[in-house]
Design an enzyme around this catalytic site. Structure first.
Site, PDB file in Angstrom:
ATOM      1  N   SER A 166       0.886  -1.136   0.003  1.00  0.00           N
ATOM      2  CA  SER A 166       0.045  -0.026   0.165  1.00  0.00           C
ATOM      3  C   SER A 166       0.844   1.136   0.110  1.00  0.00           C
ATOM      4  CB  SER A 166      -1.164   0.079   1.263  1.00  0.00           C
ATOM      5  OG  SER A 166      -1.873   0.935   1.152  1.00  0.00           O
ATOM      6  N   HIS A 194      -2.897  -1.137  -3.390  1.00  0.00           N
ATOM      7  CA  HIS A 194      -3.889  -0.502  -3.095  1.00  0.00           C
ATOM      8  C   HIS A 194      -3.904   0.656  -3.985  1.00  0.00           C
ATOM      9  CE1 HIS A 194      -4.193  -1.970   1.239  1.00  0.00           C
ATOM     10  NE2 HIS A 194      -4.538  -2.922   0.380  1.00  0.00           N
ATOM     11  N   ASP A 290      -4.217  -4.825   6.165  1.00  0.00           N
ATOM     12  CA  ASP A 290      -4.519  -5.940   5.019  1.00  0.00           C
ATOM     13  C   ASP A 290      -3.349  -6.881   4.873  1.00  0.00           C
ATOM     14  OD1 ASP A 290      -6.042  -6.863   2.988  1.00  0.00           O
ATOM     15  OD2 ASP A 290      -5.352  -5.372   1.393  1.00  0.00           O
TER      16      ASP A 290
END
Length: 349
Positions: A166, A194, A290
């Site tokens: 991310s 992401h 995540d």
């Protein structure tokens, strides 16, 4: 923090969004990069929100000056979602920007979700800057950990690699894939970063150049081919399932996980289900948690995973969560992850 945007309306809206959080303070709001550099000389700032297209001095030129003159300041690029601005944002990440956000297409004044996301990113980057400044040590060490309790002690053949990232992920991914270049490269690699649509297509192009092997956004129903790299497209979860003759890519627009779509967890759950003890995963820099549950699924299936260490992460959120499961085989600096993966994949082959 500082807001840099040539639109007085945008500056005002972003300021109101940030002022709603008592933990954040906007020290300055200016209209171009030249004024931003002057303001940085006058104010102590943790994070700069930097627009791309501005008169006098644009965001990219200002960024080049900021990373040299104020190397500890975290910069978040803010742009509209166009291919050109996506290209500039990815270039900015290479230069030294810590993150990027896209202005909502429906109008910034009505975007509560944009505000929540922006506040989370600002806080994560400000915290990482303060941690670096005071020399906070990582809670997980870079030494290899014991094999996960779910995994057999034998070393199974690695049949697929999944990588999640991310905040700070694009430059980390490119560095990682350059380190993997030139290996046997027969295993498929799945990447979830992401990112919104447009950005993920450009990221796939950059990864292909860095890796020297085919890379593209995954397509629903596409058979998984050896040696290819598949990037989850923005707005879609990417996973994999068994097909009639070989695994196939599956895309879905199910509920976001960890407020993200694509998310890393669905991808890793799919890899664990299809490849079992042949699944290998790596969690790179990023905020939030995540990937941790997906890594647990990989470990339970007999696979293995590693995480990036705090010192080399832009934000040590996702890799910290993965390491906190106690199942990671190693927590490594970014420079060591590529060689480690390459050794494991080639040894297993």
């Amino acid at each position: 923090m500082m807001i840099v945007d040539d639109s007085a309306v945008v500056r005002g809206v972003i300021r109101r969004l940030l002022d709603a959080d008592p933990q954040l303070e906007v020290a300055a709001a200016v209209s171009n990069g030249e004024l931003a550099l002057k303001a940085l000389h006058q104010h102590a700032v943790d994070v700069v929100l930097l627009d791309i297209e501005m008169p006098v001095m644009d965001g990219l030129e200002a960024l080049k000056r900021i990373v040299v003159d104020y190397p500890t300041v975290k910069v978040i690029m803010v742009s509209t979602l166009t291919r050109r601005n996506a290209e500039i944002s990815l270039e900015a990440l290479k230069i030294g920007a810590a993150d990027y956000v896209t202005k909502p297409e429906a109008g910034i004044a009505t975007a509560a979700e944009f505000g929540r996301d922006l506040i989370a990113r600002v806080k994560a980057l400000a915290a990482s800057r303060r941690s670096a400044r005071v020399g906070v040590a990582a809670t997980a060490q870079s030494a290899p950990r014991p094999m996960p309790r779910y995994a057999p002690m034998r070393r199974p053949v690695v049949r697929a690699l999944g990588i999640g990232a991310s905040t700070g992920g694009p430059p980390a991914l490119l560095k990682l894939f350059r380190a993997l270049q030139g290996g046997d490269g027969w295993q498929p690699i799945f990447v979830t970063q992401h990112m919104p649509a447009t950005f993920t297509a450009l990221l796939a192009e950059q990864i292909e150049r860095a890796a020297g092997r085919p890379c593209a956004e995954g397509q629903d129903g596409e058979p998984v081919m050896p040696g290819r790299i598949y990037v989850a497209p923005g707005g879609w979860h990417m996973t994999v399932e068994n097909g009639p003759t070989s695994p196939v890519i599956r895309l879905d627009q199910g509920a976001p996980e960890h407020f993200c779509r694509p998310a890393v967890d669905p991808m890793l759950r799919g890899l664990a289900a299809v490849y079992g003890d042949g699944a290998l995963a790596a969690i790179l820099t990023g905020m939030g948690g995540d990937g941790a549950l997906g890594c647990e699924a990989v470990a339970r299936a007999g696979g293995r995973f590693i995480a990036q260490d705090q010192a080399t992460s832009a934000v040590w959120g996702m890799p910290a969560a993965a390491a906190a499961t106690g199942l990671a085989e190693a927590v490594l600096p970014l420079d060591d992850i590529g060689p480690w993966l390459r050794r494991v994949m080639e040894t297993a082959a």
